[in-house]
Design a protein around this motif. Structure first.
Motif, PDB file in Angstrom:
ATOM      1  N   THR A 179       0.848  -1.185   0.000  1.00 16.08           N
ATOM      2  CA  THR A 179       0.000   0.000   0.000  1.00 16.08           C
ATOM      3  C   THR A 179       0.889   1.242   0.000  1.00 16.08           C
ATOM      4  OG1 THR A 179      -1.741  -1.124   1.234  1.00 16.08           O
ATOM      5  CG2 THR A 179      -1.761   1.277   1.271  1.00 16.08           C
ATOM      6  N   LEU A 180       0.583   2.189  -0.877  1.00 19.13           N
ATOM      7  CA  LEU A 180       1.360   3.419  -0.970  1.00 19.13           C
ATOM      8  C   LEU A 180       0.623   4.523  -0.230  1.00 19.13           C
ATOM      9  CD1 LEU A 180       3.762   4.997  -2.187  1.00 19.13           C
ATOM     10  CD2 LEU A 180       2.294   5.491  -4.162  1.00 19.13           C
ATOM     11  N   ILE A 181       1.283   5.130   0.764  1.00 17.17           N
ATOM     12  CA  ILE A 181       0.715   6.246   1.509  1.00 17.17           C
ATOM     13  C   ILE A 181       1.540   7.480   1.178  1.00 17.17           C
ATOM     14  CG2 ILE A 181       0.115   7.131   3.787  1.00 17.17           C
ATOM     15  CD1 ILE A 181       0.145   4.234   4.784  1.00 17.17           C
ATOM     16  N   VAL A 182       0.901   8.501   0.587  1.00 18.12           N
ATOM     17  CA  VAL A 182       1.595   9.711   0.137  1.00 18.12           C
ATOM     18  C   VAL A 182       1.280  10.840   1.113  1.00 18.12           C
ATOM     19  CG1 VAL A 182       1.891  11.352  -1.749  1.00 18.12           C
ATOM     20  CG2 VAL A 182       1.398   8.932  -2.242  1.00 18.12           C
ATOM     21  N   MET A 183       2.316  11.545   1.569  1.00 15.33           N
ATOM     22  CA  MET A 183       2.109  12.603   2.571  1.00 15.33           C
ATOM     23  C   MET A 183       3.244  13.619   2.515  1.00 15.33           C
ATOM     24  SD  MET A 183       3.170  10.317   5.847  1.00 15.33           S
ATOM     25  CE  MET A 183       2.290   8.928   5.155  1.00 15.33           C
ATOM     26  N   PRO A 184       3.080  14.755   3.157  1.00 16.82           N
ATOM     27  CA  PRO A 184       4.209  15.698   3.278  1.00 16.82           C
ATOM     28  C   PRO A 184       5.361  15.034   4.035  1.00 16.82           C
ATOM     29  CG  PRO A 184       2.132  16.747   3.879  1.00 16.82           C
ATOM     30  CD  PRO A 184       1.858  15.292   3.746  1.00 16.82           C
ATOM     31  N   LYS A 185       6.602  15.439   3.721  1.00 15.87           N
ATOM     32  CA  LYS A 185       7.767  14.772   4.329  1.00 15.87           C
ATOM     33  C   LYS A 185       7.814  14.964   5.843  1.00 15.87           C
ATOM     34  CE  LYS A 185      10.907  18.677   3.465  1.00 15.87           C
ATOM     35  NZ  LYS A 185      12.171  19.098   2.835  1.00 15.87           N
ATOM     36  N   SER A 186       7.185  16.021   6.338  1.00 13.29           N
ATOM     37  CA  SER A 186       7.210  16.252   7.790  1.00 13.29           C
ATOM     38  C   SER A 186       6.409  15.200   8.557  1.00 13.29           C
ATOM     39  CB  SER A 186       6.649  17.644   8.094  1.00 13.29           C
ATOM     40  OG  SER A 186       5.312  17.748   7.624  1.00 13.29           O
TER      41      SER A 186
ATOM     42  N   TYR B 148       7.907  10.170   9.372  1.00 16.59           N
ATOM     43  CA  TYR B 148       8.346   9.379  10.526  1.00 16.59           C
ATOM     44  C   TYR B 148       7.245   9.291  11.584  1.00 16.59           C
ATOM     45  CZ  TYR B 148      12.814   9.587   8.200  1.00 16.59           C
ATOM     46  OH  TYR B 148      13.804   9.464   7.272  1.00 16.59           O
ATOM     47  N   ASN B 149       6.369  10.303  11.609  1.00 15.39           N
ATOM     48  CA  ASN B 149       5.223  10.218  12.525  1.00 15.39           C
ATOM     49  C   ASN B 149       4.312   9.050  12.134  1.00 15.39           C
ATOM     50  OD1 ASN B 149       3.406  11.421  14.658  1.00 15.39           O
ATOM     51  ND2 ASN B 149       2.052  11.514  12.866  1.00 15.39           N
ATOM     52  N   TRP B 150       4.064   8.890  10.839  1.00 16.37           N
ATOM     53  CA  TRP B 150       3.237   7.777  10.358  1.00 16.37           C
ATOM     54  C   TRP B 150       3.897   6.433  10.679  1.00 16.37           C
ATOM     55  CZ3 TRP B 150      -0.965   5.765   7.818  1.00 16.37           C
ATOM     56  CH2 TRP B 150      -2.031   6.648   7.578  1.00 16.37           C
ATOM     57  N   GLN B 151       5.215   6.394  10.480  1.00 15.18           N
ATOM     58  CA  GLN B 151       5.923   5.126  10.760  1.00 15.18           C
ATOM     59  C   GLN B 151       5.783   4.754  12.235  1.00 15.18           C
ATOM     60  OE1 GLN B 151      10.282   5.110  10.452  1.00 15.18           O
ATOM     61  NE2 GLN B 151      10.121   3.225   9.213  1.00 15.18           N
ATOM     62  N   ARG B 152       5.917   5.741  13.124  1.00  6.31           N
ATOM     63  CA  ARG B 152       5.776   5.479  14.556  1.00  6.31           C
ATOM     64  C   ARG B 152       4.339   5.044  14.900  1.00  6.31           C
ATOM     65  NH1 ARG B 152       9.032  10.150  14.869  1.00  6.31           N
ATOM     66  NH2 ARG B 152       7.159  11.434  15.254  1.00  6.31           N
ATOM     67  N   GLU B 153       3.348   5.668  14.277  1.00  8.68           N
ATOM     68  CA  GLU B 153       1.944   5.332  14.543  1.00  8.68           C
ATOM     69  C   GLU B 153       1.644   3.888  14.124  1.00  8.68           C
ATOM     70  OE1 GLU B 153      -0.886   8.091  15.607  1.00  8.68           O
ATOM     71  OE2 GLU B 153       1.027   7.907  16.656  1.00  8.68           O
TER      72      GLU B 153
ATOM     73  N   ILE C 245      10.054   3.582   4.303  1.00  7.75           N
ATOM     74  CA  ILE C 245       9.952   4.989   3.902  1.00  7.75           C
ATOM     75  C   ILE C 245      10.650   5.176   2.573  1.00  7.75           C
ATOM     76  CG2 ILE C 245      10.622   7.351   4.453  1.00  7.75           C
ATOM     77  CD1 ILE C 245      10.271   6.665   7.390  1.00  7.75           C
ATOM     78  N   PHE C 246       9.925   5.657   1.592  1.00 12.33           N
ATOM     79  CA  PHE C 246      10.457   5.866   0.248  1.00 12.33           C
ATOM     80  C   PHE C 246      10.663   7.366   0.068  1.00 12.33           C
ATOM     81  CE2 PHE C 246       9.961   6.008  -4.476  1.00 12.33           C
ATOM     82  CZ  PHE C 246      10.972   5.111  -4.788  1.00 12.33           C
ATOM     83  N   TYR C 247      11.890   7.834   0.419  1.00 17.81           N
ATOM     84  CA  TYR C 247      12.142   9.272   0.433  1.00 17.81           C
ATOM     85  C   TYR C 247      13.641   9.519   0.313  1.00 17.81           C
ATOM     86  CZ  TYR C 247      12.856  13.952   2.330  1.00 17.81           C
ATOM     87  OH  TYR C 247      13.262  15.243   2.497  1.00 17.81           O
ATOM     88  N   GLY C 248      13.997  10.671  -0.284  1.00 19.51           N
ATOM     89  CA  GLY C 248      15.403  11.070  -0.329  1.00 19.51           C
ATOM     90  C   GLY C 248      16.018  10.866  -1.698  1.00 19.51           C
ATOM     91  N   ASN C 249      17.299  11.342  -1.799  1.00 16.54           N
ATOM     92  CA  ASN C 249      17.983  11.287  -3.089  1.00 16.54           C
ATOM     93  C   ASN C 249      18.425   9.886  -3.468  1.00 16.54           C
ATOM     94  OD1 ASN C 249      17.751  14.055  -3.393  1.00 16.54           O
ATOM     95  ND2 ASN C 249      19.657  14.453  -2.258  1.00 16.54           N
ATOM     96  N   ASP C 250      18.540   8.989  -2.473  1.00 17.05           N
ATOM     97  CA  ASP C 250      19.008   7.643  -2.780  1.00 17.05           C
ATOM     98  C   ASP C 250      17.867   6.628  -2.928  1.00 17.05           C
ATOM     99  OD1 ASP C 250      18.201   7.818  -0.196  1.00 17.05           O
ATOM    100  OD2 ASP C 250      19.820   6.532   0.612  1.00 17.05           O
TER     101      ASP C 250
END
Length: 570
Positions: free
Chosen positions: A537-544, A547-552, A564-569
């Motif tokens: 499942t893909l969950i799209v959100m602001p970058k801020s 990590y809150n979603w991951q903790r929840e 988490i699919f984020y960042g230059n790498d």
């Protein structure tokens, strides 16, 4: 005082017995009132103990017997001056002199044709019409045929063998049983002991309720209700044939729903039996029809508009014979092209196949749909079926807007009512190669399509919206989450789950801080709790919020894995 005396004298004169002595009539010690039957119904005869007809004077008898004999003598004297070419004038038919039955109630010497004594029953009975599926030789029941039987219900028992005395009294088992008035056509009751096809049921029941009153219908689990509203007979055009000189022979008539045009011509109906198979009900309504002369005048007026212009004062070239029109070819062609499309709104058309020489197709187009649905719209292929071929809705609309008719592949011109076409044009929007219609217009569409098509086209949408309405009442097992959901959060989770079941999307628009994240995690916990393999499942959100979603997720549903699919790498 003078007026009172005059009235008193008139009363006494009226009721004073005429002095006459019939010394030739002998006194019969044992006298019986015998009820017999012929093809005209039940009649009363005075007989002796051997059953032989006798003629006596009422002056020689007392009590109720005297009264019956006196009335009988008066009737016979009155009838001696009348000539009835249809039935014997000397018979005392109980349907014509129903007051005789009331007098017989006080007599103890009433017998049947076998001289068996008859008595008046206490209470009332009820006549019923039973409709039952025909039982075939192999013991199974027929799906098409029904047996119709009239019976008498009295003292918790059914009696099939009974005879009608008049509209209020029935003879059964040596008893005279009173029933609610059956109406003047009560003698037609035995004709309804027959076998019919289910397709004939609307006409059969309309004929029955138009001729008989106060009879209970027993047919499967159907309920019967007599309504005060009317069903309006629809005017009809019947194209009979094209004559040898290419003249069109046409007549007008009137029709009722689910009945042929010949029904109102052949039968005198004033009630209509409307059978609703879905609701299992039969509504009996009064029939309202326009005088046939008005319909003839209306059509004749339209025909005269399209007659060729003649020099001088010539008469009409259209021949009118009662409800029949004989129309010259040119007038008929102009009438068909210019008037028939509008007449299709209010008129039923029969025999349209006779118009082939005019290259006309008057088959009402049937709307066909193959739709999928979104949250508030339906989308898919929509066609119009003209009987011989189907055409895309928007191709039909384009042709109609240019020519006011639709050219079919066989070269014929399909005439379509303009209001119908404008309604379709408003309802359906073109989206690429597909047609789209709003969910909120579904009731309008259902009015103009066949019931079967409606069930097929809207079955899933109906199920969806019906289930949505009942969602709050349904209980749902909560998946494994480490939280106690508040009632509104449980409702939000059930709603999300329900949308997912129908592969639909939705917007959960709670205010901030009310637990949208928890409701979504609960939905995900339900999806991944089964053994069935699910894609990520893909969950799209602001970058801020990443990590809150991951903790929840780790807090409320640690059995779920996250990435988490984020960042230059990435």
């Amino acid at each position: 005082m003078a007026i009172y005396i005059s009235m008193q004298n008139n009363i006494f004169d009226h009721f004073r017995r005429q002095q006459h002595f019939r010394t030739e009539l002998k006194n019969v010690d044992t006298l019986f009132f015998q009820i017999q039957f012929d093809s005209y119904g039940a009649y009363l005869e005075v007989v002796d103990k051997k059953g032989s007809a006798v003629e006596v004077s009422y002056l020689n008898y007392n009590g109720a017997m005297r009264q019956v004999l006196r009335l009988s003598e008066q009737i016979k004297e009155r009838n001696s001056f009348l000539i009835d070419w249809e039935k014997p004038s000397d018979q005392l038919y109980l349907s014509e002199y129903d007051y005789l039955i009331e007098q017989l109630r006080n007599c103890t010497n009433v017998v049947d044709k076998e001289m068996r004594p008859l008595r008046f029953a206490e209470g009332q009975g009820q006549v019923q019409l039973l409709l039952r599926p025909v039982v075939k030789a192999d013991g199974t029941t027929s799906e098409d045929l029904l047996d119709s039987k009239t019976v008498l219900w009295y003292e918790s028992a059914l009696e099939e063998d009974f005879l009608m005395l008049n509209e209020m009294f029935i003879l059964a088992n040596q008893q005279i049983i009173e029933v609610e008035p059956l109406g003047g056509s009560f003698l037609s009751l035995p004709y309804f002991n027959t076998r019919i096809n289910r397709t004939e049921l609307p006409v059969f029941l309309s004929l029955f309720f138009s001729n008989v009153n106060n009879v209970a219908l027993q047919y499967e689990d159907y309920t019967v209700a007599f309504k005060e509203d009317y069903v309006v007979a629809r005017p009809s055009l019947i194209f009979e044939k094209i004559d040898v000189d290419d003249s069109l022979i046409m007549r007008v008539g009137q029709t009722l729903p689910n009945m042929g045009v010949e029904v109102l011509d052949q039968f005198e109906l004033y009630r209509y039996a409307e059978i609703n198979e879905l609701e299992r009900s039969i509504n009996v309504k009064m029939i309202e029809r326009e005088p046939i002369e008005s319909i003839v005048q209306h059509i004749h007026k339209l025909l005269r508009k399209h007659e060729p212009k003649k020099k001088g004062r010539g008469g009409s070239s259209v021949i009118v014979e009662e409800e029949m029109f004989i129309i010259p070819k040119d007038t008929a062609a102009n009438f068909i092209y210019n008037e028939l499309p509008e007449l299709l709104v209010n008129y039923q058309i029969f025999g349209a196949e006779k118009l082939k020489s005019y290259k006309i197709n008057t088959t009402p187009p049937a709307l066909k749909m193959n739709l999928s649905h979104g949250i508030d719209f339906f989308e898919g292929e929509v066609t119009l079926d003209f009987g011989s071929e189907q055409m895309n809705l928007f191709d039909v609309l384009n042709q109609y807007n240019k020519n006011r008719y639709v050219l079919l592949s066989d070269g014929s011109h399909a005439l379509v009512n303009e209001k119908y076409m404008r309604r379709l044009e408003r309802l359906f929007k073109k989206k690429g190669k597909k047609a789209q219609i709003s969910f909120f217009d579904m009731p309008i569409v259902e009015e103009i399509i066949d019931e079967k098509v409606s069930r097929e086209a809207f079955q899933k949408p109906r199920e969806f919206y019906s289930g949505l309405n009942d969602l709050a009442k349904k209980r749902k097992k909560k998946p494994k989450v480490k939280a106690t959901l508040r009632p509104y959060q449980e409702q939000g989770f059930k709603w999300l789950s329900y949308l997912n079941d129908y592969k639909l999307g939705g917007c959960l628009a709670d205010d901030m801080g009310l637990g949208k994240t928890l409701q979504t995690i609960t939905l995900l916990a339900e999806l991944y709790s089964t053994k069935k393999k699910h894609k990520p499942t893909l969950i799209v959100m602001p970058k801020s919020l990443l990590y809150n979603w991951q903790r929840e997720v780790e807090k409320f549903a640690p059995q779920l894995s996250t990435y988490i699919f984020y960042g230059n790498d990435r």
